[in-house]
Design a protein around this motif. Structure first.
Motif, PDB file in Angstrom:
ATOM      1  N   CYS A 307       0.836  -1.210   0.000  1.00  0.00           N
ATOM      2  CA  CYS A 307       0.000   0.000   0.000  1.00  0.00           C
ATOM      3  C   CYS A 307       0.869   1.258   0.000  1.00  0.00           C
ATOM      4  O   CYS A 307       0.568   2.235  -0.689  1.00  0.00           O
ATOM      5  CB  CYS A 307      -0.905   0.017   1.232  1.00  0.00           C
ATOM      6  SG  CYS A 307      -2.157  -1.265   1.244  1.00  0.00           S
ATOM      7  N   GLY A 308       1.948   1.215   0.808  1.00  0.00           N
ATOM      8  CA  GLY A 308       2.859   2.356   0.858  1.00  0.00           C
ATOM      9  C   GLY A 308       3.502   2.627  -0.485  1.00  0.00           C
ATOM     10  O   GLY A 308       3.659   3.782  -0.890  1.00  0.00           O
ATOM     11  N   SER A 309       3.866   1.568  -1.207  1.00  0.00           N
ATOM     12  CA  SER A 309       4.488   1.730  -2.532  1.00  0.00           C
ATOM     13  C   SER A 309       3.542   2.451  -3.485  1.00  0.00           C
ATOM     14  O   SER A 309       3.951   3.381  -4.200  1.00  0.00           O
ATOM     15  CB  SER A 309       4.856   0.356  -3.115  1.00  0.00           C
ATOM     16  OG  SER A 309       5.811  -0.289  -2.319  1.00  0.00           O
ATOM     17  N   ILE A 310       2.270   2.034  -3.503  1.00  0.00           N
ATOM     18  CA  ILE A 310       1.278   2.692  -4.366  1.00  0.00           C
ATOM     19  C   ILE A 310       1.134   4.163  -3.996  1.00  0.00           C
ATOM     20  O   ILE A 310       1.152   5.051  -4.851  1.00  0.00           O
ATOM     21  CB  ILE A 310      -0.098   1.990  -4.256  1.00  0.00           C
ATOM     22  CG1 ILE A 310      -0.073   0.640  -4.970  1.00  0.00           C
ATOM     23  CG2 ILE A 310      -1.197   2.873  -4.859  1.00  0.00           C
ATOM     24  CD1 ILE A 310      -1.383  -0.121  -4.888  1.00  0.00           C
ATOM     25  N   SER A 311       1.005   4.424  -2.692  1.00  0.00           N
ATOM     26  CA  SER A 311       0.755   5.793  -2.244  1.00  0.00           C
ATOM     27  C   SER A 311       1.936   6.715  -2.514  1.00  0.00           C
ATOM     28  O   SER A 311       1.760   7.866  -2.926  1.00  0.00           O
ATOM     29  CB  SER A 311       0.425   5.794  -0.741  1.00  0.00           C
ATOM     30  OG  SER A 311      -0.209   6.996  -0.392  1.00  0.00           O
ATOM     31  N   TYR A 312       3.145   6.221  -2.298  1.00  0.00           N
ATOM     32  CA  TYR A 312       4.327   7.024  -2.610  1.00  0.00           C
ATOM     33  C   TYR A 312       4.404   7.320  -4.106  1.00  0.00           C
ATOM     34  O   TYR A 312       4.732   8.437  -4.518  1.00  0.00           O
ATOM     35  CB  TYR A 312       5.601   6.302  -2.161  1.00  0.00           C
ATOM     36  CG  TYR A 312       5.952   6.518  -0.706  1.00  0.00           C
ATOM     37  CD1 TYR A 312       6.400   7.756  -0.248  1.00  0.00           C
ATOM     38  CD2 TYR A 312       5.841   5.486   0.224  1.00  0.00           C
ATOM     39  CE1 TYR A 312       6.723   7.958   1.088  1.00  0.00           C
ATOM     40  CE2 TYR A 312       6.165   5.672   1.561  1.00  0.00           C
ATOM     41  CZ  TYR A 312       6.601   6.912   1.991  1.00  0.00           C
ATOM     42  OH  TYR A 312       6.908   7.110   3.305  1.00  0.00           O
ATOM     43  N   MET A 313       4.110   6.324  -4.932  1.00  0.00           N
ATOM     44  CA  MET A 313       4.146   6.517  -6.389  1.00  0.00           C
ATOM     45  C   MET A 313       3.172   7.603  -6.823  1.00  0.00           C
ATOM     46  O   MET A 313       3.535   8.527  -7.566  1.00  0.00           O
ATOM     47  CB  MET A 313       3.804   5.195  -7.092  1.00  0.00           C
ATOM     48  CG  MET A 313       4.896   4.151  -7.032  1.00  0.00           C
ATOM     49  SD  MET A 313       4.314   2.484  -7.457  1.00  0.00           S
ATOM     50  CE  MET A 313       3.938   2.672  -9.180  1.00  0.00           C
ATOM     51  N   ALA A 317       4.068  11.511  -7.978  1.00  0.00           N
ATOM     52  CA  ALA A 317       3.684  11.880  -9.351  1.00  0.00           C
ATOM     53  C   ALA A 317       2.807  13.127  -9.377  1.00  0.00           C
ATOM     54  O   ALA A 317       2.876  13.933 -10.309  1.00  0.00           O
ATOM     55  CB  ALA A 317       2.960  10.709 -10.008  1.00  0.00           C
ATOM     56  N   LEU A 318       1.981  13.313  -8.335  1.00  0.00           N
ATOM     57  CA  LEU A 318       1.021  14.428  -8.309  1.00  0.00           C
ATOM     58  C   LEU A 318       1.425  15.554  -7.355  1.00  0.00           C
ATOM     59  O   LEU A 318       0.619  16.451  -7.070  1.00  0.00           O
ATOM     60  CB  LEU A 318      -0.367  13.888  -7.914  1.00  0.00           C
ATOM     61  CG  LEU A 318      -0.969  12.856  -8.879  1.00  0.00           C
ATOM     62  CD1 LEU A 318      -2.274  12.290  -8.328  1.00  0.00           C
ATOM     63  CD2 LEU A 318      -1.206  13.466 -10.258  1.00  0.00           C
ATOM     64  N   ASN A 319       2.663  15.502  -6.861  1.00  0.00           N
ATOM     65  CA  ASN A 319       3.194  16.557  -5.963  1.00  0.00           C
ATOM     66  C   ASN A 319       2.417  16.703  -4.656  1.00  0.00           C
ATOM     67  O   ASN A 319       2.272  17.808  -4.138  1.00  0.00           O
ATOM     68  CB  ASN A 319       3.232  17.915  -6.683  1.00  0.00           C
ATOM     69  CG  ASN A 319       4.392  18.006  -7.646  1.00  0.00           C
ATOM     70  OD1 ASN A 319       5.434  17.400  -7.423  1.00  0.00           O
ATOM     71  ND2 ASN A 319       4.209  18.744  -8.736  1.00  0.00           N
ATOM     72  N   TRP A 320       1.920  15.623  -4.119  1.00  0.00           N
ATOM     73  CA  TRP A 320       1.237  15.661  -2.823  1.00  0.00           C
ATOM     74  C   TRP A 320       2.252  15.543  -1.694  1.00  0.00           C
ATOM     75  O   TRP A 320       3.334  14.986  -1.881  1.00  0.00           O
ATOM     76  CB  TRP A 320       0.251  14.501  -2.703  1.00  0.00           C
ATOM     77  CG  TRP A 320      -0.915  14.574  -3.633  1.00  0.00           C
ATOM     78  CD1 TRP A 320      -1.348  15.664  -4.340  1.00  0.00           C
ATOM     79  CD2 TRP A 320      -1.802  13.507  -3.970  1.00  0.00           C
ATOM     80  NE1 TRP A 320      -2.453  15.339  -5.089  1.00  0.00           N
ATOM     81  CE2 TRP A 320      -2.761  14.020  -4.878  1.00  0.00           C
ATOM     82  CE3 TRP A 320      -1.894  12.167  -3.577  1.00  0.00           C
ATOM     83  CZ2 TRP A 320      -3.782  13.233  -5.402  1.00  0.00           C
ATOM     84  CZ3 TRP A 320      -2.914  11.386  -4.094  1.00  0.00           C
ATOM     85  CH2 TRP A 320      -3.848  11.912  -4.994  1.00  0.00           C
ATOM     86  N   LYS A 321       1.851  16.058  -0.544  1.00  0.00           N
ATOM     87  CA  LYS A 321       2.658  15.819   0.659  1.00  0.00           C
ATOM     88  C   LYS A 321       2.552  14.337   1.002  1.00  0.00           C
ATOM     89  O   LYS A 321       1.475  13.745   0.887  1.00  0.00           O
ATOM     90  CB  LYS A 321       2.153  16.668   1.821  1.00  0.00           C
ATOM     91  CG  LYS A 321       2.457  18.153   1.647  1.00  0.00           C
ATOM     92  CD  LYS A 321       2.010  18.955   2.852  1.00  0.00           C
ATOM     93  CE  LYS A 321       2.344  20.429   2.669  1.00  0.00           C
ATOM     94  NZ  LYS A 321       1.888  21.248   3.816  1.00  0.00           N
ATOM     95  N   ALA A 331      -0.831  14.938   5.611  1.00  0.00           N
ATOM     96  CA  ALA A 331      -0.710  14.305   4.289  1.00  0.00           C
ATOM     97  C   ALA A 331      -1.952  13.462   4.000  1.00  0.00           C
ATOM     98  O   ALA A 331      -1.869  12.261   3.730  1.00  0.00           O
ATOM     99  CB  ALA A 331       0.550  13.458   4.231  1.00  0.00           C
ATOM    100  N   LYS A 332      -3.111  14.119   4.053  1.00  0.00           N
ATOM    101  CA  LYS A 332      -4.382  13.396   3.881  1.00  0.00           C
ATOM    102  C   LYS A 332      -4.459  12.597   2.582  1.00  0.00           C
ATOM    103  O   LYS A 332      -4.824  11.421   2.599  1.00  0.00           O
ATOM    104  CB  LYS A 332      -5.565  14.380   3.970  1.00  0.00           C
ATOM    105  CG  LYS A 332      -5.899  14.808   5.387  1.00  0.00           C
ATOM    106  CD  LYS A 332      -7.107  15.729   5.376  1.00  0.00           C
ATOM    107  CE  LYS A 332      -7.401  16.233   6.791  1.00  0.00           C
ATOM    108  NZ  LYS A 332      -8.536  17.181   6.788  1.00  0.00           N
ATOM    109  N   PRO A 333      -4.141  13.200   1.407  1.00  0.00           N
ATOM    110  CA  PRO A 333      -4.242  12.425   0.162  1.00  0.00           C
ATOM    111  C   PRO A 333      -3.369  11.169   0.186  1.00  0.00           C
ATOM    112  O   PRO A 333      -3.766  10.125  -0.346  1.00  0.00           O
ATOM    113  CB  PRO A 333      -3.756  13.411  -0.907  1.00  0.00           C
ATOM    114  CG  PRO A 333      -3.974  14.757  -0.316  1.00  0.00           C
ATOM    115  CD  PRO A 333      -3.722  14.590   1.141  1.00  0.00           C
TER     116      PRO A 333
END
Length: 419
Positions: A307-313, A317-321, A331-333
């Motif tokens: 799950c962490g791998s997906i979220s970091y990717m 990619a979208l410049n989220w915190k 870092a809600k998103p």
């Protein structure tokens, strides 16, 4: 006095281990256990040689990823985004996501099925919900250091698979022969299994995880041109030990199923619980219970990594915190993507796909997408604009190219045999 000194050294060594150990151990998730169980049941000891064969390839790739993380202080996705065309970044993300989501779903379902074996009165799906909720709350509530510590200690669960074979009758002479002498069958079923083994040992999500965890685990540096040799030495030891531990577990799972299931004609394992149940009448309750407990423990280790791998990717990619070191409100998103990944994985239970089928299918998907990711990592690792003086040496490049060629040939052979 000598014993105390040895114990202290062992404790110190374990404390120094970090992302490499967690990455290696998470590779032996329920997906890996399912794949290795099926391989052992179907082919006996014939694939034991792949344990030592894949070790240097895995270690070389993870070291490249670790070095990228330490030098750039960015995840693999951010590095791609900042230095390469967008189509390369999004191609890799789109190719990687389905296999990772399928892996999450199969792991959750496999954990529930294994818990149901131990407590048969409670439905497997309820266990799956309970485990998913526990993992999600832990990720949200705990800091990166706490999560890293929990994941590291969870790795010890895998030791059960090193015990199971000694509860059974094993022909060690045959084991040694199969280990030292590679054996390949040129047919669709065997090539499928080889690609599945390669896919579950050299998985793209592990590349993203290793890179990111090296950035999370080290403080930001102003000067990336010079990095203390202690950092390199520590990282290499950590990765080498993690990959060796991963492959040792792989070896013993194939050995167990090859020694117990294959000789007794149990060659078609279609569910995770079936792999554990098949051991019960032949190997006894102890081996069966250890096998089931291992599936649950490795799920707790692997699902946060997946799950962490997906979220970091996605976040990079979208410049989220992003980051496990941030609170939910910071870092809600990032945490919402983790939650969605878990929910999608949980919903896959209703599709009627057995965990073993899903796990092996995800391993094959990894095997097909890995060559593309490996080629990109090799390019980054040799790009002086990104890595400065820290580009690959000839040994790393040689091992990287061998890995790329083997994964490519295996993927082509898989497609060829399908048609």
């Amino acid at each position: 006095m000598h014993k105390k000194s040895g114990r202290r050294k062992a404790i110190k060594f374990f404390k120094e281990l970090g992302p490499g150990l967690v990455t290696g151990a998470s590779d032996d998730d329920p997906s890996g256990i399912a794949t290795y169980s099926q391989v052992g049941a179907q082919y006996g000891f014939a694939t034991l040689w792949m344990a030592w064969f894949t070790f240097p390839l895995m270690a070389a790739m993870q070291k490249m990823c670790g070095k990228i993380g330490v030098v750039t202080q960015q995840g693999l996705t951010s590095t791609l985004k900042n230095h390469y065309p967008k189509w390369i970044l999004w191609t890799i993300i789109i190719l990687s996501l389905p296999a990772i989501l399928l892996n999450i779903g199969a792991d959750i379902e496999g954990m529930g099925a294994a818990a149901n074996l131990i407590f048969p009165t409670i439905p497997a799906f309820l266990f799956s919900i309970l485990f998913s909720g526990t993992i999600l709350l832990s990720i949200i509530l705990f800091s990166y250091k706490k999560i890293a510590k929990i994941l590291k200690w969870t790795c010890t669960v895998l030791l059960v698979y090193l015990i199971v074979p000694f509860c059974t009758n094993v022909n060690w002479k045959s084991v040694i022969h199969a280990t030292l002498q590679p054996h390949i069958q040129w047919n669709a079923a065997y090539i499928n299994m080889m690609v599945a083994i390669l896919g579950t040992t050299i998985s793209p999500y592990l590349f993203f995880w290793q890179t990111t965890m090296e950035t999370e685990g080290h403080k930001k540096r102003k000067n990336v041109l010079f990095i203390d040799k202690k950092v390199w030495t520590s990282m290499r030891k950590d990765i080498d030990f993690g990959m060796l531990f991963s492959n040792l577990v792989m070896f013993f799972i194939i050995l167990t199923c090859g020694a117990v299931l294959y000789p007794n004609g149990i060659t078609n394992i279609t569910t995770v619980e079936q792999a554990a149940l098949a051991l019960k009448p032949i190997a006894g309750n102890f081996a069966y219970a250890l096998f089931a407990i291992g599936i649950i423990g490795t799920g707790f280790l692997a699902i946060p990594v997946l799950c962490g791998s997906i979220s970091y990717m996605v976040a990079e990619a979208l410049n989220w915190k992003k980051g496990f070191n941030k609170k939910f409100y910071q870092a809600k998103p990032f945490y919402i993507v983790i939650s969605i990944s878990m929910l999608v994985g949980l919903c896959l239970h209703g599709l009627g796909i057995s965990p073993i089928q899903a796990l092996i299918f995800s391993s094959i998907l990894y095997g097909i997408t890995a060559p593309i990711v490996i080629l990109v990592i090799l390019h980054i690792s040799n790009n002086k604009k990104i890595m400065s003086e820290n580009t690959n040496g000839w040994i790393a490049n040689l091992l990287g190219m061998i890995t790329f060629l083997i994964m490519t040939i295996a993927a082509i052979a898989l497609i060829y045999f399908q048609f």
